[in-house]
Design an enzyme around this catalytic site. Structure first.
Site, PDB file in Angstrom:
ATOM      1  N   GLU A   1      -2.518  -8.488 -10.364  1.00 36.23           N
ATOM      2  CA  GLU A   1      -1.848  -7.882 -11.512  1.00 36.23           C
ATOM      3  C   GLU A   1      -0.466  -7.410 -11.085  1.00 36.23           C
ATOM      4  O   GLU A   1      -0.331  -6.722 -10.074  1.00 36.23           O
ATOM      5  CB  GLU A   1      -2.686  -6.687 -12.013  1.00 36.23           C
ATOM      6  CG  GLU A   1      -2.024  -5.934 -13.159  1.00 36.23           C
ATOM      7  CD  GLU A   1      -2.762  -4.659 -13.575  1.00 36.23           C
ATOM      8  OE1 GLU A   1      -3.882  -4.407 -13.081  1.00 36.23           O
ATOM      9  OE2 GLU A   1      -2.197  -3.908 -14.388  1.00 36.23           O
TER      10      GLU A   1
ATOM     11  N   ILE B   1      14.140  -5.284 -14.071  1.00 33.03           N
ATOM     12  CA  ILE B   1      14.946  -5.601 -12.882  1.00 33.03           C
ATOM     13  C   ILE B   1      14.071  -5.545 -11.626  1.00 33.03           C
ATOM     14  O   ILE B   1      14.076  -6.441 -10.787  1.00 33.03           O
ATOM     15  CB  ILE B   1      16.123  -4.605 -12.744  1.00 33.03           C
ATOM     16  CG1 ILE B   1      17.120  -4.858 -13.870  1.00 33.03           C
ATOM     17  CG2 ILE B   1      16.800  -4.742 -11.378  1.00 33.03           C
ATOM     18  CD1 ILE B   1      18.255  -3.852 -13.917  1.00 33.03           C
TER      19      ILE B   1
ATOM     20  N   CYS C   1     -13.893  19.061  -5.313  1.00 31.48           N
ATOM     21  CA  CYS C   1     -12.765  19.341  -4.416  1.00 31.48           C
ATOM     22  C   CYS C   1     -12.193  20.735  -4.668  1.00 31.48           C
ATOM     23  O   CYS C   1     -12.843  21.716  -4.309  1.00 31.48           O
ATOM     24  CB  CYS C   1     -11.723  18.219  -4.515  1.00 31.48           C
ATOM     25  SG  CYS C   1     -10.793  18.065  -2.969  1.00 31.48           S
TER      26      CYS C   1
ATOM     27  N   ARG D   1      -6.418  18.841   1.870  1.00 30.54           N
ATOM     28  CA  ARG D   1      -5.955  19.388   3.141  1.00 30.54           C
ATOM     29  C   ARG D   1      -6.778  20.578   3.592  1.00 30.54           C
ATOM     30  O   ARG D   1      -6.862  20.872   4.762  1.00 30.54           O
ATOM     31  CB  ARG D   1      -4.513  19.900   3.001  1.00 30.54           C
ATOM     32  CG  ARG D   1      -3.488  18.822   2.953  1.00 30.54           C
ATOM     33  CD  ARG D   1      -2.072  19.389   2.921  1.00 30.54           C
ATOM     34  NE  ARG D   1      -1.217  18.438   2.227  1.00 30.54           N
ATOM     35  CZ  ARG D   1      -0.767  17.313   2.776  1.00 30.54           C
ATOM     36  NH1 ARG D   1      -1.056  17.028   4.019  1.00 30.54           N
ATOM     37  NH2 ARG D   1      -0.028  16.472   2.069  1.00 30.54           N
TER      38      ARG D   1
ATOM     39  N   HIS E   1     -14.792  13.374  -3.507  1.00 31.27           N
ATOM     40  CA  HIS E   1     -14.579  12.900  -4.885  1.00 31.27           C
ATOM     41  C   HIS E   1     -15.627  11.850  -5.272  1.00 31.27           C
ATOM     42  O   HIS E   1     -15.372  10.656  -5.129  1.00 31.27           O
ATOM     43  CB  HIS E   1     -13.186  12.281  -5.015  1.00 31.27           C
ATOM     44  CG  HIS E   1     -12.083  13.281  -4.918  1.00 31.27           C
ATOM     45  ND1 HIS E   1     -11.563  13.924  -6.008  1.00 31.27           N
ATOM     46  CD2 HIS E   1     -11.422  13.764  -3.840  1.00 31.27           C
ATOM     47  CE1 HIS E   1     -10.611  14.761  -5.618  1.00 31.27           C
ATOM     48  NE2 HIS E   1     -10.506  14.682  -4.302  1.00 31.27           N
TER      49      HIS E   1
ATOM     50  N   GLU F   1     -16.355  10.911  -8.138  1.00 35.81           N
ATOM     51  CA  GLU F   1     -15.940  10.142  -9.329  1.00 35.81           C
ATOM     52  C   GLU F   1     -15.388   8.768  -8.978  1.00 35.81           C
ATOM     53  O   GLU F   1     -15.373   7.864  -9.798  1.00 35.81           O
ATOM     54  CB  GLU F   1     -14.918  10.938 -10.157  1.00 35.81           C
ATOM     55  CG  GLU F   1     -13.520  11.115  -9.543  1.00 35.81           C
ATOM     56  CD  GLU F   1     -13.405  12.350  -8.636  1.00 35.81           C
ATOM     57  OE1 GLU F   1     -14.432  12.797  -8.095  1.00 35.81           O
ATOM     58  OE2 GLU F   1     -12.267  12.842  -8.456  1.00 35.81           O
TER      59      GLU F   1
HETATM   60  N1  GLN Z   1      -5.635  21.500  -3.045  1.00 35.85           N
HETATM   61  C1  GLN Z   1      -6.887  21.361  -2.371  1.00 35.85           C
HETATM   62  C2  GLN Z   1      -6.710  20.818  -0.957  1.00 35.85           C
HETATM   63  O1  GLN Z   1      -5.706  20.243  -0.640  1.00 35.85           O
HETATM   64  C3  GLN Z   1      -7.851  20.504  -3.160  1.00 35.85           C
HETATM   65  C4  GLN Z   1      -7.424  19.092  -3.299  1.00 35.85           C
HETATM   66  C5  GLN Z   1      -8.173  18.338  -4.366  1.00 35.85           C
HETATM   67  O2  GLN Z   1      -8.770  18.941  -5.266  1.00 35.85           O
HETATM   68  N2  GLN Z   1      -8.155  17.013  -4.314  1.00 35.85           N
HETATM   69  O3  GLN Z   1      -7.573  20.965  -0.138  1.00 35.85           O
END
Ligand code: GLN
Length: 565
Positions: free
Chosen positions: A142, A150, A389, A470, A515, A517
């Site tokens: 894709e 451009i 998270c 982080r 995550h 999801e």
């Molecule tokens: N801000 C948080 C961290 O950096 C959570 C990051 C997030 O939710 N993906 O650890």
């Protein structure tokens, strides 16, 4: 065996759903027995979308190998059920970075480094890279943006060269355009598509198939006109009508024979022999769509987040709910609530009738106190809760403040001097100042505690989940949280980092540092979403707040009516 390359370009406007068409075609070919992957080339200068605000670009999707990518890769994985990687998403920034690094290391042996041939060669290299692994029969590529931009020109030139080098039996161009309906004229207009195809021809590309986005059926005469003036067969003019659900699009494409034309044009029967099925087996997909379209009821879940005004900012979360809802026979009505609007005073009003509360991932301090308030409300009222998270980190802060009595507990992301830094920067992150690609990214192992809810949900001892953060739960302060009843039921064994927290005394209170999801696909929603929706349905049933099915899903789909079961 020769890999087949399908290039999908767009014309007239952006946002026509190229990603969904690629994913739909990919699934049809996959269900004809082929090994398919989809890659996206984005003509912007960022090396990846990881540094972009979700308002700019929607969600950042993360792959197992830790690439921060375009959200279309999420569609590819959800439709195909096959993981993608860094090689599946390349930007102009990455292409230039590679070329400039090579130039600096002297790889061009004194030559002048130019767009032609060096940038084009680098693009071709990435276009062919996945095909050369031998793992795929078909690579769908894709190209972001629209023909004539451009910044898109080098990609069109790369496709032109590859079509010339690999031949027309191995390459194909599908062009996606808009065919608008003009109220005043009372007709669908083919001219913008003609112009867009002319632009492509100017770059030496003749599309083989036109997929035309429109809001009403394509009359035969307009189809013939498009075919004649754009130099494609009439049957290769495919109507992409607005669909109630993106998950109907594969069936819409199959009805019009998109896969058949692709198979014929690329002479796949000769090249792939018996492994190519005569027709895609979509029975499982139809079963899924039936579940999606005929829910027994609606369950309302609140998504508390900071980027709720952008419809794509939480794409993988909302799609995971659609998939998990279908699996549970319900429609999930996801009410997105701006966290900065939530206060102790109005939390009951805003969240009171939700059957579950999800606190979303995020960065930066805006709306943090609202998230913490939402979590307190969920915990004190035993409403099913799911924190992802930053959502998990907020659950830890809330518990430290309100259950452990550490009033000023915080994450050092938001209060560097807090006396109770329950969430803190990982040691190795303290030295890092560059923002791009430097978080804890990609798949890491998580060991689950036997007898925990997480263990029961996964049905396994060890899992791998994708990360993008982080900060971490601070192990030095874990003892106090544990004393008050928080359980750490998932831990990264190598580094002893907390991956999952639970409050086992509540009906469903789970927070995850990763995550989930990103790992839902059609027919296979992530177990944590599945179980959260199940808990919300049970709660709604118990509190008599289950609602009648509503929304567009209630209408019977004509594709289902005609689909064989
Ligand atoms: N801000 C948080 C961290 O950096 C959570 C990051 C997030 O939710 N993906 O650890």
């Amino acid at each position: 065996m020769q890999t087949k390359y399908i290039f999908v370009t767009g014309g007239v406007t952006s946002s026509l759903g190229k990603g969904i068409i690629c994913a739909s075609l990919g699934r049809l070919l996959e269900n004809r027995g082929l090994r398919v992957t989809i890659q996206k080339f984005d003509p912007y200068i960022n090396v990846d979308p990881g540094t972009m605000n979700p308002y700019e670009h929607g969600e950042v999707y993360v792959t197992d190998d830790g690439a921060e990518t375009d959200l279309d890769l999420g569609h590819y994985e959800r439709f195909l059920g096959v993981p993608t990687s860094q090689a599946n998403n390349v930007t102009t920034g990455r292409v230039y970075l590679e070329v400039i690094n090579k130039e600096r290391s002297g790889a061009y042996l004194g030559k002048t480094v130019q767009v032609v041939p060096h940038i084009i060669d680098e693009i071709k290299h990435w276009m062919l890279k996945l095909g050369e692994t031998g793992d795929y029969d078909v690579i769908i590529t894709e190209i972001g943006g629209t023909a004539g931009d451009i910044e898109g020109q080098p990609y069109l030139e790369a496709i032109r060269q590859l079509r010339y080098e690999l031949g027309i039996r191995n390459t194909l161009n599908i062009h996606l355009t808009l065919v608008p309906y003009l109220e005043a004229a009372g007709e669908l207009k083919s001219k913008p598509t003609q112009h867009s195809v002319k632009t492509l021809l100017g770059f030496g590309l003749q599309p083989d198939i036109l997929v035309c986005r429109m809001d009403r059926p394509l009359p035969e005469d307009v189809k013939r006109k498009l075919a004649l003036f754009c130099n494609v067969e009439p049957r290769a003019v495919i109507a992409s009508l607005d669909a109630e659900s993106i998950y109907e699009v594969p069936l819409l494409m199959k009805e019009q024979g998109l896969d058949t034309i692709v198979v014929e044009r690329l002479r796949m029967e000769e090249d792939f022999g018996a492994k190519l099925l005569a027709t895609p087996d979509m029975d499982g997909w139809v079963r899924f769509l039936r579940q999606l379209k005929e829910p027994a009821g609606t369950v309302r879940i609140a998504l508390v987040g900071k980027y709720v005004e952008h419809q794509d900012a939480y794409k993988s979360i909302s799609e995971s709910f659609i998939l998990a809802g279908a699996m549970n026979g319900v429609e999930v009505q996801l009410d997105q609530i701006l966290s900065e609007n939530i206060t102790q005073k109005n939390v009951k009003k805003l969240l009171g009738d939700a059957a579950g509360i999800l606190v979303a991932p995020g960065f930066g301090g805006r709306g943090i106190e609202g998230k913490i308030e939402a979590i307190r409300y969920a915990r004190e009222n035993d409403i099913p809760f799911f924190g992802i998270c930053l959502g998990m980190q907020c659950a830890v802060i809330e518990f430290a403040r309100n259950a452990c009595g550490w009033d000023t507990a915080h994450s050092t992301e938001f209060d560097a001097d807090t006396a109770y830094p329950v969430i803190d920067l990982m040691e190795e992150q303290k030295k890092i100042s560059a923002k791009g690609g430097t978080m804890r990214l990609g798949a890491y192992t998580c060991e689950l505690q036997e007898g925990s809810k997480a263990h029961a949900i996964y049905g396994r001892k060890t899992v791998k989940e994708r990360h993008r953060h982080r900060y971490e739960l601070n192990n030095n302060l874990r003892y106090k949280l544990a004393e008050q009843g928080m359980a750490f039921t998932g831990v990264n064994p190598k580094r002893d980092l907390v991956e999952i927290i639970e409050l086992p005394n509540l009906r469903h209170f789970i927070g995850v540092q990763f995550h989930p999801e990103y790992k839902s696909s059609v027919g296979n929603p992530h177990p944590l979403f599945n179980s959260f929706v199940r808990a919300c349905v049970a709660y709604a049933t118990e509190t008599d707040s289950m609602q009648e099915p509503k929304g567009p899903n209630r209408k019977k789909s004509r594709h289902l009516a005609s689909a064989k079961m």
